[in-house]
Design an enzyme around this catalytic site. Sequence first.
Site, PDB file in Angstrom:
ATOM      1  N   ASP A 175       0.865  -1.189   0.000  1.00 12.31           N
ATOM      2  CA  ASP A 175       0.000   0.000   0.000  1.00 12.31           C
ATOM      3  C   ASP A 175       0.897   1.233   0.000  1.00 12.31           C
ATOM      4  OD1 ASP A 175      -2.307   1.794   0.412  1.00 12.31           O
ATOM      5  OD2 ASP A 175      -3.337  -0.054   0.918  1.00 12.31           O
ATOM      6  N   HIS A 201      -3.168   2.962  -4.534  1.00  8.22           N
ATOM      7  CA  HIS A 201      -2.548   2.535  -3.261  1.00  8.22           C
ATOM      8  C   HIS A 201      -1.096   2.102  -3.453  1.00  8.22           C
ATOM      9  CE1 HIS A 201      -6.029   2.599  -0.499  1.00  8.22           C
ATOM     10  NE2 HIS A 201      -6.735   2.325  -1.568  1.00  8.22           N
ATOM     11  N   ASP A 241      -8.673  -1.214  -5.857  1.00  2.10           N
ATOM     12  CA  ASP A 241      -9.605  -0.306  -5.184  1.00  2.10           C
ATOM     13  C   ASP A 241      -9.102   1.132  -5.198  1.00  2.10           C
ATOM     14  OD1 ASP A 241      -7.506  -1.195  -3.501  1.00  2.10           O
ATOM     15  OD2 ASP A 241      -8.545  -0.424  -1.741  1.00  2.10           O
ATOM     16  N   GLU A 242     -10.031   2.036  -5.110  1.00  3.96           N
ATOM     17  CA  GLU A 242      -9.777   3.457  -4.819  1.00  3.96           C
ATOM     18  C   GLU A 242      -8.611   4.049  -5.609  1.00  3.96           C
ATOM     19  OE1 GLU A 242     -11.278   3.798  -0.251  1.00  3.96           O
ATOM     20  OE2 GLU A 242      -9.282   2.929  -0.516  1.00  3.96           O
ATOM     21  N   TRP A 268     -16.751  -4.950  -1.431  1.00  2.00           N
ATOM     22  CA  TRP A 268     -16.519  -4.243  -0.164  1.00  2.00           C
ATOM     23  C   TRP A 268     -17.375  -2.998   0.004  1.00  2.00           C
ATOM     24  CZ3 TRP A 268     -14.216   0.683   0.700  1.00  2.00           C
ATOM     25  CH2 TRP A 268     -13.731   1.330  -0.441  1.00  2.00           C
ATOM     26  N   TYR A 311     -16.349  -4.572   8.255  1.00  2.00           N
ATOM     27  CA  TYR A 311     -15.155  -3.733   8.380  1.00  2.00           C
ATOM     28  C   TYR A 311     -14.828  -3.541   9.862  1.00  2.00           C
ATOM     29  CZ  TYR A 311     -13.618  -2.765   3.686  1.00  2.00           C
ATOM     30  OH  TYR A 311     -13.054  -2.897   2.435  1.00  2.00           O
ATOM     31  N   ASP A 338     -12.247  -2.496  11.230  1.00  2.00           N
ATOM     32  CA  ASP A 338     -11.451  -1.326  11.629  1.00  2.00           C
ATOM     33  C   ASP A 338     -12.378  -0.161  12.006  1.00  2.00           C
ATOM     34  OD1 ASP A 338     -12.200  -1.126   8.889  1.00  2.00           O
ATOM     35  OD2 ASP A 338     -10.744   0.483   8.588  1.00  2.00           O
TER      36      ASP A 338
HETATM   37  C1  ACM Z   1     -11.021  -0.981   0.559  1.00  2.00           C
HETATM   38  O1  ACM Z   1     -11.539  -0.930   1.689  1.00  2.00           O
HETATM   39  N1  ACM Z   1     -10.459   0.108   0.048  1.00  2.00           N
HETATM   40  C2  ACM Z   1     -11.019  -2.188  -0.232  1.00  2.00           C
END
Ligand code: ACM
Length: 633
Positions: free
Chosen positions: A201, A276, A350-351, A417, A442, A444
Site C-alpha cells: 500500500d 494505493h 480499489d480506490e 466491499w 469492516y 477497523d
Molecule cells: C477498501 O476498503 N479500500 C477495499
Amino acid sequence: MKKTILAALAAFSLSVSIAQTKSPAIIPIPASLISQSGKFVLNNQVGISVSNQDAAKQVAQQLAQHLSQSTGFKLAINPSLQETGIRLQLLTKPNTNLGTEGYQLKVTEKNVTISANQAAGLFYGMQTLLQLLPNEIVSNKVQPNKTWTIPCVSIDDQPRFGWRGLMLDVSRHFFTKAEVKKFMDDMVRFKFNLLHLHLTDDEGWRIEIKSLPKLTSVGAWRIERNGKWSNSPKAADDSEPKTYGGFYTHEDIKELVQYANERYVTILPEIDVPGHSLAAVAAYPQLSATPGEHKVYQGIPFMNWFAGGFAAIVDNSISPANEFSYEFIDKVMTEVAQLFPFEYIHMGGDECAKNFWEKSPEIKALMAKEGLKTMNEVEGYFVKRVEKIIQSKGKKMIGWDEILEGGVSPTANVMSWRGVKGGIEAAKSKHNVVMSPTTFTYVDYVQGEPSLEGPVYASLRLNKSYQFDPVQEGMDPKYVLGGQANMWSEQIANYRYQQYMMWPRALAIAESVWSPKEKKEWNGFFKRVENQFDRWDLSGDRYAKSVYDAIVTASKDEKGNLVLHIDSEIEGVEHFYSIDESAPDNYYPKYSKAVTLTDDVQTVRIISYRNGKQIGRQINLPVTELKKRAEKK
Ligand code: ACM
C-alpha cells in the site's frame, strides 16, 4: 403395558436430563448439536488414539499440545484406534454430508470420537472439543486442581462456506512474522480458514521481490509518525531516518505458508495496484505517469476525500500507459505465485484516483491508441492485462469490486466491499464473489460509543456484524465463495489493539460464514460471546467490551429542544445518567424514555449496569457533541 410405562419413563428422564443440560457455548454454533447427560473425564491416564494416517497424527499432536498447556497432562498418542480415550478417526468410507471440512464429534462417558473425511475436519472437531472443555483450558499456565470434564454431546458439523476469511493489513502497520502466526492461532479457534494478507500500500511494501530489490530497500520504510493517521504537523524531512517498517523475506513467507498449512489456513496474497501504490512508486518512479520524486507515506494527507469521491494530492498510482508497469507486475507476480500455493492472487484495484491520469500525456496517448473513452476504461485495460499476467503464472485473479467498473473479463473474481451491491452485481454477471462489505465486516470501524473508541470515521457494532449474510437477495449462491472481515491498519498501531478491534466482531463473522443461517440467533449468540470473554480473560488475549456501553443519540423536538436517546445492543442492561456534572451510579435517574434537555445542561454522563453491577464504561458527552449528533440524525 409395563413396557409402555417403562418406555415413557425412560423418554421422560431423557428429556429432563436434556433440558437440564446447559447447551455448550460453541462459536460458531454447530450445524447440529444434541446435548446428552453425563460427562467424559479427562485426566493424565487418557490416551489419544488415531486411525493410522499421518494427517490424523498431526492433529493428535496439536491436541496433545493444546491440552498439556493448561492441564499439565502429557497424553500419549497411540497410532491405532482404541475403544476408550480420545479418538481421531479419518473415515476410509467418506461421509458425503461432511464434505472436506466437516466433522462428527461424539462424547460419551467412555470415549470422545472425532471423525472426518479429511484432516481439516479433525482439526475443526478439535477446536470444538477445546470449546467443550472448561474455560481454563485456554490458560497458558498449568491449572493444578482443576477437574477437566467434557459434557456428553453428539455433534454433526460442516461449514456453510469454503471461504471464511480475515484480512490483515500488514502495510499500514507492519505486523511481525510472529504476530502473523499469532493472528492465525487466534482465527482458527473459530474455524476461519483464509488469511488475506494486504501486502502492499502507500504506507509500505511488505514482501521481498528479489528481482526488484528497491521495493523493500526503499518501499518498506518510512519515517516514524505517531498520533492520528495522516495528521502529522510536518512532512518528512529527508534528513529524518526512515525507521518505521519491515517486510517478509522469501524465507519468512515460506515459514508463514508452512505454519498456515499446519492449521488448514490458506494465505491469499494481495498486491494492490494500480492505486494505493505510493511505496512501489517511491521505489521505482518509472512506474508513475507523473514525473518527479515520490515518497513513501510521510504522515501527512495525500488523498482528499469529499462527498461522492476522492482525488489524489500526490499521484499514488502505477501508470497503465507504461510497458515498464507490466514488466514490473510480471516480475512481482512471478515471485508471489511461486511463494503462495493458493490458486488466487488478489490484485487490489480499489480506490484508484484518476486526477493525475487526466492530465497525463502518456495516458492520453494510451487512450487514443486503444480507443479508451473514460478513465474507468483505462483502469479496465490495466486490470485485464494484470489478469493475463496472473493467469500466465497459473493463478486466478481476484480484485476489489471497483474492477467491475472498467469492464472486467468474465474470469475475474470479485471481492465486494462497498456495501453489498458490487457483490450482487458481480454474481449476476456470473463472477465468483467473496463478500466483505463495509456495512457488516469492516472491523477497523468504531464498534461502540465514538468518544470512548479510536478515531475512525465510520461505525459498525457487533449486533450489525452478526446480521452479515454473504448471500444477499438476488444472488445465486453458487457464485458466492464466502465472506471475510477486513482489518485495515491505518489506525491500528499494535497487535493488542488489532485484537481489540477484531474481537468479538470477528465471532459474528465466523458464525455468519460457518453456521447454517437458520441457526443464528442474537441473544443466544451473545451469551456464548460472554463465555468467550471469560476465555479471553483467562488466555490473556485482548478483546472489546464496547457492546456493553450505551448507544447515545440525540434529536431536536418540534420546539428545537435537544432530546437525549439511549439504547443498548443487548438485553437486560440499565442505563443511569446525570445532567448535573457529577458521575452517575445505579441510584441515579434510570433511562426509560427520551429525555428533553434544558438549555442549562452542559454535560450528560451515562453509565450501564446489569443485575446491579456496572458493565459499561462511563460516557461523558458535552451538549455540543449531542447537538452535532442531533444534526446528523
Ligand atoms: C477498501 O476498503 N479500500 C477495499
